[in-house]
Design a protein around this motif. Structure first.
Motif, PDB file in Angstrom:
ATOM      1  N   VAL A  38       9.744   2.832  22.754  1.00 26.87           N
ATOM      2  CA  VAL A  38       9.673   3.111  21.263  1.00 26.87           C
ATOM      3  C   VAL A  38       8.597   3.724  20.610  1.00 26.87           C
ATOM      4  CG1 VAL A  38      10.118   1.946  19.001  1.00 26.87           C
ATOM      5  CG2 VAL A  38      11.356   0.966  21.198  1.00 26.87           C
ATOM      6  N   GLU A  39       8.724   4.722  20.161  1.00 26.00           N
ATOM      7  CA  GLU A  39       7.449   5.480  19.636  1.00 26.00           C
ATOM      8  C   GLU A  39       7.531   5.335  18.283  1.00 26.00           C
ATOM      9  OE1 GLU A  39       5.432  10.074  19.940  1.00 26.00           O
ATOM     10  OE2 GLU A  39       7.545   9.884  20.401  1.00 26.00           O
ATOM     11  N   ASP A  40       6.225   4.924  17.595  1.00 24.77           N
ATOM     12  CA  ASP A  40       5.959   4.562  16.467  1.00 24.77           C
ATOM     13  C   ASP A  40       5.163   5.884  15.980  1.00 24.77           C
ATOM     14  OD1 ASP A  40       5.376   3.949  13.942  1.00 24.77           O
ATOM     15  OD2 ASP A  40       4.574   1.817  14.253  1.00 24.77           O
ATOM     16  N   ASP A  41       5.548   6.728  15.317  1.00 25.08           N
ATOM     17  CA  ASP A  41       4.956   7.935  14.901  1.00 25.08           C
ATOM     18  C   ASP A  41       4.623   7.949  13.422  1.00 25.08           C
ATOM     19  OD1 ASP A  41       3.668  10.489  15.407  1.00 25.08           O
ATOM     20  OD2 ASP A  41       5.370  11.550  14.826  1.00 25.08           O
ATOM     21  N   TYR A  42       3.903   6.858  12.857  1.00 27.25           N
ATOM     22  CA  TYR A  42       3.723   6.543  11.825  1.00 27.25           C
ATOM     23  C   TYR A  42       2.865   7.514  10.738  1.00 27.25           C
ATOM     24  CZ  TYR A  42      -0.768   4.800  13.088  1.00 27.25           C
ATOM     25  OH  TYR A  42      -2.194   4.505  13.648  1.00 27.25           O
ATOM     26  N   ASP A  43       1.783   8.180  11.552  1.00 27.53           N
ATOM     27  CA  ASP A  43       1.030   8.935  10.768  1.00 27.53           C
ATOM     28  C   ASP A  43       0.613  10.445  11.689  1.00 27.53           C
ATOM     29  OD1 ASP A  43      -0.786   8.009  12.454  1.00 27.53           O
ATOM     30  OD2 ASP A  43      -2.223   7.407  11.029  1.00 27.53           O
ATOM     31  N   GLY A  44       1.785  10.651  12.632  1.00 32.34           N
ATOM     32  CA  GLY A  44       1.574  11.936  13.345  1.00 32.34           C
ATOM     33  C   GLY A  44       1.056  13.199  12.928  1.00 32.34           C
ATOM     34  N   GLU A  45       1.596  13.465  11.364  1.00 31.27           N
ATOM     35  CA  GLU A  45       1.242  14.750  10.817  1.00 31.27           C
ATOM     36  C   GLU A  45      -0.338  14.701  10.582  1.00 31.27           C
ATOM     37  OE1 GLU A  45       5.455  13.647   9.748  1.00 31.27           O
ATOM     38  OE2 GLU A  45       3.599  12.548   9.810  1.00 31.27           O
ATOM     39  N   PHE A  46      -1.171  13.934  10.734  1.00 30.65           N
ATOM     40  CA  PHE A  46      -2.390  13.902  10.263  1.00 30.65           C
ATOM     41  C   PHE A  46      -3.574  13.842  11.334  1.00 30.65           C
ATOM     42  CE2 PHE A  46      -0.379  11.402   6.582  1.00 30.65           C
ATOM     43  CZ  PHE A  46      -0.414  12.731   5.737  1.00 30.65           C
ATOM     44  N   ARG A  47      -3.960  15.135  11.863  1.00 29.15           N
ATOM     45  CA  ARG A  47      -4.761  15.283  12.826  1.00 29.15           C
ATOM     46  C   ARG A  47      -5.804  16.223  12.327  1.00 29.15           C
ATOM     47  NH1 ARG A  47      -5.376  13.282  18.517  1.00 29.15           N
ATOM     48  NH2 ARG A  47      -7.277  14.449  19.098  1.00 29.15           N
ATOM     49  N   TYR A  48      -7.182  15.917  12.592  1.00 31.66           N
ATOM     50  CA  TYR A  48      -8.137  16.837  12.000  1.00 31.66           C
ATOM     51  C   TYR A  48      -9.059  17.752  13.010  1.00 31.66           C
ATOM     52  CZ  TYR A  48      -6.814  13.157   8.960  1.00 31.66           C
ATOM     53  OH  TYR A  48      -6.186  12.296   8.072  1.00 31.66           O
ATOM     54  N   ASP A  49      -8.931  17.459  14.298  1.00 29.30           N
ATOM     55  CA  ASP A  49      -9.531  18.504  15.095  1.00 29.30           C
ATOM     56  C   ASP A  49      -8.987  19.411  15.846  1.00 29.30           C
ATOM     57  OD1 ASP A  49      -8.086  16.655  16.805  1.00 29.30           O
ATOM     58  OD2 ASP A  49      -9.639  16.153  18.137  1.00 29.30           O
ATOM     59  N   ARG A  50      -7.599  19.430  15.779  1.00 30.30           N
ATOM     60  CA  ARG A  50      -6.926  20.486  16.267  1.00 30.30           C
ATOM     61  C   ARG A  50      -5.542  20.123  15.886  1.00 30.30           C
ATOM     62  NH1 ARG A  50      -7.315  16.881  21.212  1.00 30.30           N
ATOM     63  NH2 ARG A  50      -5.554  15.883  21.499  1.00 30.30           N
ATOM     64  N   GLY A  91      10.169   7.219  12.667  1.00 29.88           N
ATOM     65  CA  GLY A  91       9.337   8.467  11.819  1.00 29.88           C
ATOM     66  C   GLY A  91       9.517   7.702  10.638  1.00 29.88           C
ATOM     67  N   THR A  92       8.565   7.934   9.403  1.00 28.67           N
ATOM     68  CA  THR A  92       8.668   7.723   8.060  1.00 28.67           C
ATOM     69  C   THR A  92       7.902   8.393   6.967  1.00 28.67           C
ATOM     70  OG1 THR A  92       7.969   5.820   6.771  1.00 28.67           O
ATOM     71  CG2 THR A  92       6.555   6.236   8.464  1.00 28.67           C
ATOM     72  N   ALA A  93       8.545   8.496   5.934  1.00 26.68           N
ATOM     73  CA  ALA A  93       7.896   9.302   4.752  1.00 26.68           C
ATOM     74  C   ALA A  93       7.069   8.371   4.024  1.00 26.68           C
ATOM     75  CB  ALA A  93       8.949   9.623   3.816  1.00 26.68           C
ATOM     76  N   SER A  94       6.498   7.064   4.647  1.00 28.65           N
ATOM     77  CA  SER A  94       5.855   6.262   3.866  1.00 28.65           C
ATOM     78  C   SER A  94       4.292   6.667   3.863  1.00 28.65           C
ATOM     79  CB  SER A  94       5.701   4.818   4.704  1.00 28.65           C
ATOM     80  OG  SER A  94       7.100   4.375   4.537  1.00 28.65           O
ATOM     81  N   LYS A  95       3.684   7.290   4.793  1.00 30.82           N
ATOM     82  CA  LYS A  95       2.374   7.775   5.071  1.00 30.82           C
ATOM     83  C   LYS A  95       2.288   9.178   4.336  1.00 30.82           C
ATOM     84  CE  LYS A  95       1.071   4.034   7.038  1.00 30.82           C
ATOM     85  NZ  LYS A  95       2.554   3.521   6.875  1.00 30.82           N
ATOM     86  N   THR A  96       3.411   9.916   4.423  1.00 26.24           N
ATOM     87  CA  THR A  96       3.470  11.271   3.854  1.00 26.24           C
ATOM     88  C   THR A  96       3.512  11.189   2.488  1.00 26.24           C
ATOM     89  OG1 THR A  96       5.583  11.651   4.558  1.00 26.24           O
ATOM     90  CG2 THR A  96       3.887  12.531   6.091  1.00 26.24           C
TER      91      THR A  96
END
Length: 460
Positions: free
Chosen positions: A261-273, A291-296
């Protein structure tokens, strides 16, 4: 306004009306400032004369329960707190002056104007069926939009027929636990305590899987029906799951007929690449993607989604049907409109830049003196400290709320630290919050011991 009153009384209808209004005010059913019906209207509704209503109003005005304002009619007065009508302030906990707790984005950055436009367009074009009971899987418009977005932005294999829209990611975890019928679920250690409680509440048995600097350790996985992981940005340590661990996890699932079970709760936010692609793309038949819209966008929308292996679509749809039938439709249509118009992508990019600036400011203020982990992605970082309880006590005295590593262990852990969320504070308050955090840290040891992240499990 409609007003439910029982005016029956052995002392007459006027006395009964006075009592009913008095009790409604005392009990809080009529809130301070609420405007009462005109005397003629209330007389018609309760079946008494207008003079009886006026006399009852006058009596309660004299007693201080009501007030009469010229041009505003009769309204409920503001009463002092009493034993039988508790003051609201007594039920509230003290709000922190500075909030650096993890788990939430900057809700002040919610794109209200963009969302309102999307809602208007969605409602203007929505079919009549959008206002009826919905498909347990979710609106096809949103599932189609998510299929395209998740494929290109997160590397997820997501046909619309394998997407289930949920009322947040937590509901997805709860539904999956129900489908597993009390099975054993391995969860990261350290990990989010609330998610463990969600699984237990659903009848599942929780067992720990240790985490080190490469993420969850597949070699230490116990016998389980599923394992829940946060590959893109482990919560709370912030490490990214190593590619070799990704392969090992999917191999484990195939060999045992289990689920990842992959919880991709904030996967859109990456800063070094570029953001790391989802684990699900490696093994769509073994991985349940959450996935969720809670963090975005914001937690209040209560919009999440699951991408399911084919064999789970039917059971999860049935579980959703018997949970809350379906997620509300208008929000789904609005989010679909945001995704289709690429307004969602633009908003995510804007947030990514904002949060990167916050991350950089945190490192600028703390990074030279304290060991800060998990800074490559997400909305939180882990600051190692020597005496967690002492630091938390000083923070509380300063009106600073911050997360602690200690509460995330399945059992007592030897590593101590602060889980610092930099998404929650409003833009103007964030620099001052960091100054308070730095002062709290400086009041203790000049620098926390270099505990490091050992190559073995993070155990005590």
């Amino acid at each position: 306004m409609d007003l439910h009153l029982d005016i029956s009384s052995p002392d007459g209808r006027r006395a009964g009306l006075e009592r009913a209004l008095r009790d409604a005010v005392r009990g809080g059913r009529l809130a301070p400032g609420a405007r009462l019906p005109a005397t003629r209207r209330l007389a018609e509704e309760v079946g008494v004369s207008r003079g009886t209503v006026k006399a009852a109003y006058d009596q309660l005005i004299a007693e201080g329960y009501l007030t009469a304002r010229q041009g505003s009619g009769t309204v409920v007065a503001l009463l002092p707190a009493t034993q039988d009508r508790p003051s609201e302030s007594r039920t509230r906990t003290r709000a922190p002056r500075f909030d650096l707790r993890p788990g939430s984005p900057d809700v002040g950055a919610f794109p209200a104007d963009t969302w309102l436009k999307a809602v208007r367009r969605a409602v203007a074009t929505a079919p009549v069926s959008a206002y009826d009971y919905g498909d347990p899987l979710g609106r096809i418009e949103l599932r189609t939009a998510l299929s395209e977005y998740l494929g290109r932005a997160r590397g997820v294999v997501a046909p619309p027929e394998r997407i289930l829209v949920t009322s947040g990611a937590v509901q997805g975890l709860a539904l999956l636990t129900r489908v597993l019928e009390g099975g054993t679920v391995a969860m990261e250690d350290p990990g989010l305590p609330f998610h463990r409680e969600v699984v237990r509440h659903g009848g599942g048995r929780v067992v720990p899987v240790p985490v080190d600097e490469l993420g969850a350790r597949p070699d230490d996985l116990p016998a389980a029906d599923a394992v829940v992981v946060t590959p893109a940005h482990q919560y709370p340590t912030g490490v990214t799951l190593h590619p070799s661990r990704r392969r090992a996890l999917t191999d484990w699932a195939r060999a045992r007929g289990a689920l990842v079970v992959e919880d991709d709760y904030d996967g859109e936010f990456r800063y070094d690449r570029q953001p790391v692609g989802a684990l699900q793309g490696m093994a769509p038949g073994q991985v349940v993607y959450l996935g969720t819209a809670s963090k975005t966008l914001g937690p209040a929308l209560r919009l999440g989604w699951m991408v399911l292996p084919p064999q789970l679509v039917g059971p999860l749809a049935d579980a959703k049907l018997h949970s809350d039938h379906s997620t509300e439709s208008i929000g789904q249509l609005a989010l679909a409109e945001l995704i289709r118009s690429h307004a969602y992508d633009r908003h995510v990019r804007t947030c990514r830049l904002r949060y990167r600036r916050r991350r950089d400011l945190l490192m600028e203020r703390l990074g030279a003196r304290w060991r800060v982990r998990g800074i490559a992605a997400g909305l939180h970082a882990l600051v190692e400290v020597g005496d967690e309880e002492a630091v938390l006590a000083r923070a509380d005295a300063e009106g600073l709320a911050v997360g602690s590593l200690g509460e995330h262990w399945h059992a007592a852990g030897s590593r101590q630290g602060l889980v610092v969320g930099y998404g929650t504070p409003r833009e103007g308050a964030y620099p001052q919050a960091l100054e308070v955090l730095a002062r709290v840290l400086e009041l203790g040891q000049p620098q926390a011991p270099s505990l490091g992240l050992p190559s073995g499990p993070l155990r005590f």
